[in-house]
Motif scaffolding. Sequence first.
Motif, short mmCIF file in Angstrom:
data_model
loop_
_atom_site.label_atom_id
_atom_site.label_comp_id
_atom_site.label_asym_id
_atom_site.label_seq_id
_atom_site.Cartn_x
_atom_site.Cartn_y
_atom_site.Cartn_z
N PHE A 61 1.11 -1.07 0.01
CA PHE A 61 -0.14 0.03 0.05
C PHE A 61 0.91 1.19 0.01
O PHE A 61 1.98 1.48 0.77
CB PHE A 61 -0.71 -0.07 1.19
CG PHE A 61 -1.92 -0.81 1.12
CD1 PHE A 61 -3.04 -0.72 0.49
CD2 PHE A 61 -2.03 -1.92 2.05
CE1 PHE A 61 -4.03 -1.66 0.10
CE2 PHE A 61 -3.14 -2.73 2.05
CZ PHE A 61 -4.07 -2.59 1.22
N ILE A 62 0.64 2.35 -0.84
CA ILE A 62 1.11 3.31 -0.77
C ILE A 62 0.44 4.57 0.18
O ILE A 62 -0.88 4.66 -0.10
CB ILE A 62 1.41 4.04 -2.08
CG1 ILE A 62 2.04 3.01 -3.01
CG2 ILE A 62 2.09 5.60 -2.06
CD1 ILE A 62 3.61 2.89 -2.44
N TYR A 63 1.13 5.03 1.21
CA TYR A 63 0.31 6.00 2.07
C TYR A 63 0.94 7.44 2.21
O TYR A 63 2.33 7.42 2.13
CB TYR A 63 0.68 5.46 3.57
CG TYR A 63 0.17 6.36 4.49
CD1 TYR A 63 -1.08 6.27 5.02
CD2 TYR A 63 0.90 7.26 5.31
CE1 TYR A 63 -1.67 7.01 6.02
CE2 TYR A 63 0.66 7.94 6.52
CZ TYR A 63 -0.92 7.75 6.82
OH TYR A 63 -1.30 8.79 7.84
N HIS A 64 0.09 8.40 1.78
CA HIS A 64 0.49 9.77 1.80
C HIS A 64 0.61 10.45 3.11
O HIS A 64 -0.67 10.22 3.82
CB HIS A 64 -0.28 10.50 0.81
CG HIS A 64 -0.07 10.45 -0.50
ND1 HIS A 64 -0.95 10.82 -1.60
CD2 HIS A 64 0.97 9.67 -0.90
CE1 HIS A 64 -0.31 10.74 -2.88
NE2 HIS A 64 0.68 9.78 -2.61
N SER A 65 1.56 10.90 3.69
CA SER A 65 1.73 11.47 5.09
C SER A 65 2.22 12.83 5.01
O SER A 65 2.55 13.23 3.87
CB SER A 65 2.87 10.56 5.96
OG SER A 65 4.01 10.85 5.22
N ALA A 66 2.11 13.45 6.09
CA ALA A 66 2.38 14.95 6.07
C ALA A 66 2.01 15.96 4.98
O ALA A 66 2.43 16.48 4.23
CB ALA A 66 3.93 15.03 6.23
N CYS A 67 0.61 15.62 4.78
CA CYS A 67 -0.11 16.22 3.77
C CYS A 67 -1.75 16.65 4.48
O CYS A 67 -2.08 16.20 5.36
CB CYS A 67 -0.18 15.57 2.61
SG CYS A 67 -0.94 13.70 2.58
N GLU A 68 -2.34 17.15 3.65
CA GLU A 68 -3.65 17.84 3.93
C GLU A 68 -4.60 16.46 4.40
O GLU A 68 -5.27 16.71 5.75
CB GLU A 68 -4.51 18.32 2.81
CG GLU A 68 -5.68 19.10 3.42
CD GLU A 68 -6.23 20.08 2.04
OE1 GLU A 68 -7.34 20.54 2.32
OE2 GLU A 68 -5.48 20.35 1.30
N THR A 69 -4.73 15.53 3.73
CA THR A 69 -5.32 14.27 4.32
C THR A 69 -4.77 13.05 4.08
O THR A 69 -4.61 12.58 3.11
CB THR A 69 -6.61 14.26 3.24
OG1 THR A 69 -7.48 15.57 2.89
CG2 THR A 69 -7.76 13.01 3.86
N PRO A 70 -3.91 12.80 5.16
CA PRO A 70 -3.18 11.37 5.24
C PRO A 70 -4.01 10.14 4.92
O PRO A 70 -4.98 10.16 5.44
CB PRO A 70 -2.76 11.42 6.66
CG PRO A 70 -2.84 12.77 7.36
CD PRO A 70 -3.85 13.46 6.38
N ALA A 71 -3.68 9.29 4.06
CA ALA A 71 -4.42 8.27 3.41
C ALA A 71 -3.65 7.03 2.84
O ALA A 71 -2.62 7.47 2.13
CB ALA A 71 -5.45 8.76 2.72
N ILE A 72 -3.99 6.14 2.85
CA ILE A 72 -3.65 4.97 1.82
C ILE A 72 -4.64 5.26 0.28
O ILE A 72 -5.53 5.52 0.41
CB ILE A 72 -4.17 3.61 2.38
CG1 ILE A 72 -3.46 3.38 3.71
CG2 ILE A 72 -3.80 2.49 1.18
CD1 ILE A 72 -3.87 1.87 4.49
N VAL A 73 -3.54 5.56 -0.43
CA VAL A 73 -4.00 6.19 -1.66
C VAL A 73 -3.70 5.09 -3.09
O VAL A 73 -4.46 5.23 -4.00
CB VAL A 73 -3.08 7.28 -2.33
CG1 VAL A 73 -3.59 8.48 -1.26
CG2 VAL A 73 -1.67 7.13 -2.32
N GLY A 74 -3.35 3.82 -2.70
CA GLY A 74 -3.00 2.84 -4.06
C GLY A 74 -2.23 1.73 -3.55
O GLY A 74 -1.87 1.49 -2.33
N LEU A 75 -1.94 1.08 -4.59
CA LEU A 75 -1.21 -0.22 -4.42
C LEU A 75 0.25 -0.08 -5.47
O LEU A 75 -0.11 0.36 -6.53
CB LEU A 75 -1.93 -1.47 -4.82
CG LEU A 75 -2.81 -2.23 -3.53
CD1 LEU A 75 -3.51 -3.18 -4.33
CD2 LEU A 75 -1.77 -2.63 -2.53
#
Length: 152
Positions: free
Chosen positions: A52-66
């Motif tokens: 899983f790719i997770y976006h951190s330190a941003c407006e909406t931290p979230a798992i965004v894809g694979l």
Amino acid sequence: MSLSIWLLKTEPNEFSIDDLKAKGAHGEPWDGIRNYQARNFLRDMKEGDLAFIYHSACETPAIVGLATIIRSAYPDQNALKPTSKYFDEKSTPDNIRWSMVDIQFKQKFANPLTLKQIKSDPALADMKLVKSSRLSVSPVSAFEYEHILGLI
DNA sequence: GCCAACGTTGGC
DNA sequence: GCCAACGTTGGC
């Protein structure tokens, strides 16, 4: 041996799921990991594993894809380059302390699974992401993987 | 090998 | 920008 599932954290300002997608079939080295626990997880990765790719330190931290692991761990040469931001003075050509893997874009979720959602889901309470949000590479259980795919 | 000081991460 | 959590460093 069955494949394993992982979670890779990235700051979208630096490198996002869209940047990975743009790399296409060539994939991209997942370098610059400078934490022993995270490195050891990298070394456990096998070709064909998913992350899983997770976006951190941003407006909406979230798992965004694979993404797919397309090359297992090999030495992170950036550790030897004084000009690199990933330079490590304690690494030598014979003993590079750090590793990297290559990953390839697999899927971007139409509806990312936000950290807020993850934290509010009892089924995901044991995720490393929830317990220790600083770890940049962490394992995901088969149960968590299936559960997350059911949510997105 | 203990532990205080320090640096980094990352959610908020 | 604040601050809690936590990994790393280095003196002893």
